[in-house]
Design a protein around this motif. Structure first.
Motif, PDB file in Angstrom:
ATOM      1  N   VAL A  49      17.965  54.295 -40.871  1.00  0.00           N
ATOM      2  CA  VAL A  49      18.447  53.017 -41.391  1.00  0.00           C
ATOM      3  C   VAL A  49      19.779  53.286 -42.075  1.00  0.00           C
ATOM      4  CG1 VAL A  49      17.966  51.083 -42.950  1.00  0.00           C
ATOM      5  CG2 VAL A  49      16.071  52.262 -41.799  1.00  0.00           C
ATOM      6  N   VAL A  50      20.815  52.584 -41.663  1.00  0.00           N
ATOM      7  CA  VAL A  50      22.124  52.774 -42.289  1.00  0.00           C
ATOM      8  C   VAL A  50      22.371  51.570 -43.194  1.00  0.00           C
ATOM      9  CG1 VAL A  50      24.552  53.313 -41.915  1.00  0.00           C
ATOM     10  CG2 VAL A  50      22.856  53.980 -40.201  1.00  0.00           C
ATOM     11  N   GLY A  51      22.383  51.825 -44.498  1.00  0.00           N
ATOM     12  CA  GLY A  51      22.441  50.747 -45.488  1.00  0.00           C
ATOM     13  C   GLY A  51      21.175  50.803 -46.322  1.00  0.00           C
ATOM     14  N   ALA A  52      21.320  50.630 -47.626  1.00  0.00           N
ATOM     15  CA  ALA A  52      20.160  50.798 -48.511  1.00  0.00           C
ATOM     16  C   ALA A  52      20.064  49.668 -49.525  1.00  0.00           C
ATOM     17  CB  ALA A  52      20.258  52.146 -49.209  1.00  0.00           C
ATOM     18  N   SER A  53      20.463  48.455 -49.112  1.00  0.00           N
ATOM     19  CA  SER A  53      20.423  47.334 -50.066  1.00  0.00           C
ATOM     20  C   SER A  53      18.985  46.881 -50.300  1.00  0.00           C
ATOM     21  CB  SER A  53      21.236  46.160 -49.528  1.00  0.00           C
ATOM     22  OG  SER A  53      20.572  45.584 -48.416  1.00  0.00           O
ATOM     23  N   ASN A  54      18.810  46.134 -51.389  1.00  0.00           N
ATOM     24  CA  ASN A  54      17.480  45.585 -51.688  1.00  0.00           C
ATOM     25  C   ASN A  54      17.049  44.563 -50.645  1.00  0.00           C
ATOM     26  OD1 ASN A  54      17.161  47.085 -53.988  1.00  0.00           O
ATOM     27  ND2 ASN A  54      17.895  45.479 -55.380  1.00  0.00           N
ATOM     28  N   ILE A  55      18.019  43.890 -50.035  1.00  0.00           N
ATOM     29  CA  ILE A  55      17.689  42.789 -49.113  1.00  0.00           C
ATOM     30  C   ILE A  55      17.361  43.311 -47.722  1.00  0.00           C
ATOM     31  CG2 ILE A  55      18.673  40.755 -47.950  1.00  0.00           C
ATOM     32  CD1 ILE A  55      20.218  40.164 -50.493  1.00  0.00           C
ATOM     33  N   VAL A  56      18.098  44.314 -47.257  1.00  0.00           N
ATOM     34  CA  VAL A  56      17.879  44.782 -45.882  1.00  0.00           C
ATOM     35  C   VAL A  56      17.447  46.254 -45.819  1.00  0.00           C
ATOM     36  CG1 VAL A  56      18.753  44.846 -43.532  1.00  0.00           C
ATOM     37  CG2 VAL A  56      19.723  43.191 -45.119  1.00  0.00           C
ATOM     38  N   GLY A  57      18.331  47.177 -46.210  1.00  0.00           N
ATOM     39  CA  GLY A  57      18.091  48.597 -45.940  1.00  0.00           C
ATOM     40  C   GLY A  57      16.782  49.123 -46.506  1.00  0.00           C
ATOM     41  N   ASP A  78      26.584  63.265 -43.911  1.00  0.00           N
ATOM     42  CA  ASP A  78      26.934  63.379 -42.494  1.00  0.00           C
ATOM     43  C   ASP A  78      26.232  62.271 -41.715  1.00  0.00           C
ATOM     44  OD1 ASP A  78      27.576  64.121 -39.957  1.00  0.00           O
ATOM     45  OD2 ASP A  78      26.723  66.138 -40.083  1.00  0.00           O
ATOM     46  N   LEU A  79      26.814  61.094 -41.784  1.00  0.00           N
ATOM     47  CA  LEU A  79      26.195  59.924 -41.147  1.00  0.00           C
ATOM     48  C   LEU A  79      26.022  60.151 -39.640  1.00  0.00           C
ATOM     49  CD1 LEU A  79      25.194  56.991 -41.514  1.00  0.00           C
ATOM     50  CD2 LEU A  79      27.545  56.234 -41.095  1.00  0.00           C
ATOM     51  N   LYS A  80      27.037  60.757 -39.045  1.00  0.00           N
ATOM     52  CA  LYS A  80      27.020  60.969 -37.587  1.00  0.00           C
ATOM     53  C   LYS A  80      25.744  61.704 -37.155  1.00  0.00           C
ATOM     54  CE  LYS A  80      30.029  62.929 -33.985  1.00  0.00           C
ATOM     55  NZ  LYS A  80      29.613  64.260 -33.552  1.00  0.00           N
ATOM     56  N   ALA A 111      22.827  48.211 -41.215  1.00  0.00           N
ATOM     57  CA  ALA A 111      22.925  47.090 -42.164  1.00  0.00           C
ATOM     58  C   ALA A 111      23.924  47.464 -43.244  1.00  0.00           C
ATOM     59  CB  ALA A 111      21.555  46.776 -42.763  1.00  0.00           C
ATOM     60  N   VAL A 112      25.177  47.483 -42.863  1.00  0.00           N
ATOM     61  CA  VAL A 112      26.240  47.925 -43.761  1.00  0.00           C
ATOM     62  C   VAL A 112      27.190  46.774 -44.104  1.00  0.00           C
ATOM     63  CG1 VAL A 112      28.258  49.442 -43.926  1.00  0.00           C
ATOM     64  CG2 VAL A 112      26.115  50.321 -42.988  1.00  0.00           C
ATOM     65  N   GLY A 113      27.642  46.062 -43.050  1.00  0.00           N
ATOM     66  CA  GLY A 113      28.611  44.993 -43.274  1.00  0.00           C
ATOM     67  C   GLY A 113      30.035  45.453 -43.059  1.00  0.00           C
ATOM     68  N   LYS A 114      30.193  46.488 -42.196  1.00  0.00           N
ATOM     69  CA  LYS A 114      31.546  46.955 -41.839  1.00  0.00           C
ATOM     70  C   LYS A 114      31.589  47.202 -40.341  1.00  0.00           C
ATOM     71  CE  LYS A 114      32.229  49.482 -46.138  1.00  0.00           C
ATOM     72  NZ  LYS A 114      31.946  50.807 -46.674  1.00  0.00           N
ATOM     73  N   GLY A 147      32.343  48.629 -36.749  1.00  0.00           N
ATOM     74  CA  GLY A 147      32.699  49.967 -36.269  1.00  0.00           C
ATOM     75  C   GLY A 147      32.117  51.096 -37.095  1.00  0.00           C
ATOM     76  N   THR A 148      31.194  50.817 -38.009  1.00  0.00           N
ATOM     77  CA  THR A 148      30.595  51.890 -38.811  1.00  0.00           C
ATOM     78  C   THR A 148      29.905  52.909 -37.903  1.00  0.00           C
ATOM     79  OG1 THR A 148      30.199  50.370 -40.651  1.00  0.00           O
ATOM     80  CG2 THR A 148      28.925  52.396 -40.655  1.00  0.00           C
ATOM     81  N   ILE A 149      29.299  52.409 -36.814  1.00  0.00           N
ATOM     82  CA  ILE A 149      28.581  53.313 -35.917  1.00  0.00           C
ATOM     83  C   ILE A 149      29.228  53.264 -34.532  1.00  0.00           C
ATOM     84  CG2 ILE A 149      26.340  53.810 -34.863  1.00  0.00           C
ATOM     85  CD1 ILE A 149      25.107  52.694 -37.430  1.00  0.00           C
ATOM     86  N   ASP A 189      21.183  45.926 -34.763  1.00  0.00           N
ATOM     87  CA  ASP A 189      22.405  45.750 -35.550  1.00  0.00           C
ATOM     88  C   ASP A 189      22.265  44.505 -36.429  1.00  0.00           C
ATOM     89  OD1 ASP A 189      24.953  45.778 -36.539  1.00  0.00           O
ATOM     90  OD2 ASP A 189      25.952  45.904 -34.589  1.00  0.00           O
ATOM     91  N   VAL A 190      22.072  44.742 -37.716  1.00  0.00           N
ATOM     92  CA  VAL A 190      21.876  43.632 -38.664  1.00  0.00           C
ATOM     93  C   VAL A 190      23.226  43.103 -39.165  1.00  0.00           C
ATOM     94  CG1 VAL A 190      20.785  42.960 -40.853  1.00  0.00           C
ATOM     95  CG2 VAL A 190      19.646  44.599 -39.371  1.00  0.00           C
ATOM     96  N   GLY A 191      24.249  43.932 -39.105  1.00  0.00           N
ATOM     97  CA  GLY A 191      25.553  43.573 -39.661  1.00  0.00           C
ATOM     98  C   GLY A 191      26.122  42.295 -39.053  1.00  0.00           C
ATOM     99  N   ILE A 192      26.749  41.505 -39.892  1.00  0.00           N
ATOM    100  CA  ILE A 192      27.461  40.313 -39.419  1.00  0.00           C
ATOM    101  C   ILE A 192      28.858  40.378 -40.025  1.00  0.00           C
ATOM    102  CG2 ILE A 192      27.539  37.793 -39.350  1.00  0.00           C
ATOM    103  CD1 ILE A 192      24.551  37.747 -39.900  1.00  0.00           C
ATOM    104  N   ASN A 193      29.843  40.596 -39.173  1.00  0.00           N
ATOM    105  CA  ASN A 193      31.229  40.721 -39.655  1.00  0.00           C
ATOM    106  C   ASN A 193      32.127  39.826 -38.819  1.00  0.00           C
ATOM    107  OD1 ASN A 193      30.534  43.242 -41.272  1.00  0.00           O
ATOM    108  ND2 ASN A 193      30.039  43.924 -39.199  1.00  0.00           N
ATOM    109  N   ARG A 194      33.107  39.241 -39.478  1.00  0.00           N
ATOM    110  CA  ARG A 194      34.078  38.432 -38.734  1.00  0.00           C
ATOM    111  C   ARG A 194      35.375  39.217 -38.610  1.00  0.00           C
ATOM    112  NH1 ARG A 194      33.595  33.393 -36.922  1.00  0.00           N
ATOM    113  NH2 ARG A 194      31.856  32.732 -38.194  1.00  0.00           N
TER     114      ARG A 194
END
Ligand code: NAD
Length: 313
Positions: A190-198, A221-223, A235-238, A240-242, A255-260
């Motif tokens: 899981v990439v992202g550790a927020s209370n709401i998602v990660g 070392d995320l990779k 679930a990061v919000g950026k 191209g993170t992955i 992919d939970v992220g939503i970015n414009r």
């Protein structure tokens, strides 16, 4: 067809067997249709909501509280209210002016806790900066916490006895179930550790029997954490993170992220095109995890109504 167990090194048959072996003829991933699964969930919610009304003489009820008029929040709130109507759930609108104090909001939450027509209380986040969202969430009766974010509900999930489950992670698990992705034994990152998602996502994956790694801004070392994952939840919000090349062949990618983007396009956190060449399954953005969040909210409202009715009987 790409090998699915390369670089694992565990030799765990159950683990590798669950990674897909049947992929579309073009070699790309199976694209998970979140809209279709959400429609199926909403259909069953509608049946249960009408049954509930038949038995108890009132529909399940959701109070949707918004403070101020943040444009994105207004769209979410409008969608939630409309979705309630379509599913046979009564929706109670509470639009508070931007100048509302935390004490006034807490007073409303307390009143809604006592209102017998209300089975679920949703306070749209983010709240104005002067308010403490934790204090507001903590004030919601856990039995009416249909976002599943109250410490009692997160704690129950942590203890393997889920009650009202956090909507977005619950939506990811529902997608996996619908697509026959057997999570038990899989290595999940899981990439992202927020209370709401990660964080709740990690708990849901553990509940499903996966071996879970959680990455955040402190991860060295995320990779390599992503490369060995058979299930990736971003679930990061950026954008191209992955990069797609990090995706292990055959992995399930949510992919939970939503970015414009600058051009106004909606994208996730994963580089979709290249990831879809390697993944076994992948959720698009939009149309993947997004539609599930609201479907699981509606499902939680009916679940809360039934739980409360049982408790009152
Ligand atoms: P958040 O900002 O609260 O949390 C982001 C997390 O990502 C943090 O834990 C942070 O440590 C981690 N992070 C940031 N940069 C990182 C990096 N380079 N490597 C590893 N970890 C990193 O965000 P959130 O509320 O969890 O939302 C995340 C994304 O999901 C956002 O795009 C949001 O819009 C989206 N979202 C979508 C839905 C949905 O229904 N699809 C629901 C909620 C949130």
């Amino acid at each position: 067809m790409k090998a699915t167990s390369a670089g694992d090194g565990t030799g765990a048959a159950a683990t590798t067997a669950a990674v897909p072996t049947a992929r579309p003829a073009d070699g790309g991933a199976i694209v998970i249709d979140g809209k279709a699964v959400a429609a199926k969930v909403r259909q069953s919610v509608s049946v249960l909501a009408h049954e509930f009304e038949g038995r108890f003489g009132r529909p399940p009820g959701l109070a949707v509280v918004q403070v101020g008029d943040d444009p994105a929040s207004s769209i979410y709130v409008r969608n939630k209210r409309k979705s309630c109507q379509e599913s046979g759930i009564a929706s109670f609108a509470h639009d508070l002016p931007a100048g509302t104090t935390e004490a006034q909001l807490l007073a409303l939450v307390h009143a809604l806790n006592l209102d017998q027509r209300v089975d679920g209380i949703l306070v749209q986040l983010p709240l104005p900066g002067r308010m403490d969202p934790n204090r507001v969430i903590d004030a919601i009766d856990p039995a009416k916490d249909v976002d599943g974010l109250h410490p009692v509900n997160v704690g129950l999930l942590a203890q393997k006895r889920p009650r009202l489950r956090p909507c977005t992670p619950y939506g990811v698990i529902t997608l996996a179930t619908e697509y026959g992705i057997a999570l038990r034994g899989l290595r999940a990152t899981v990439v992202g550790a927020s209370n709401i998602v990660g964080r709740p996502m990690a708990l849901e994956l553990m509940l499903a029997g996966a071996t879970v790694t959680v990455c955040h801004t402190g991860t060295r070392d995320l990779k390599s954490e992503v490369e060995r994952a058979e299930v990736v939840v971003a679930a990061v919000g950026k954008p191209g993170t992955i990069p797609g090349e990090w995706i292990r062949p055959g992995a399930a990618v949510f992919d939970v992220g939503i970015n414009r983007t600058a051009t106004g396009k909606l994208v996730g956190d994963v580089e979709y095109e290249s990831a879809a060449q390697r993944a076994g399954w992948i959720t698009p953005v939009p149309g993947g995890v997004g539609p599930m969040t609201i479907a699981m909210l509606l499902s939680n409202v009916v679940a809360a109504a039934l739980l409360r009715a049982g408790n009152q009987a």
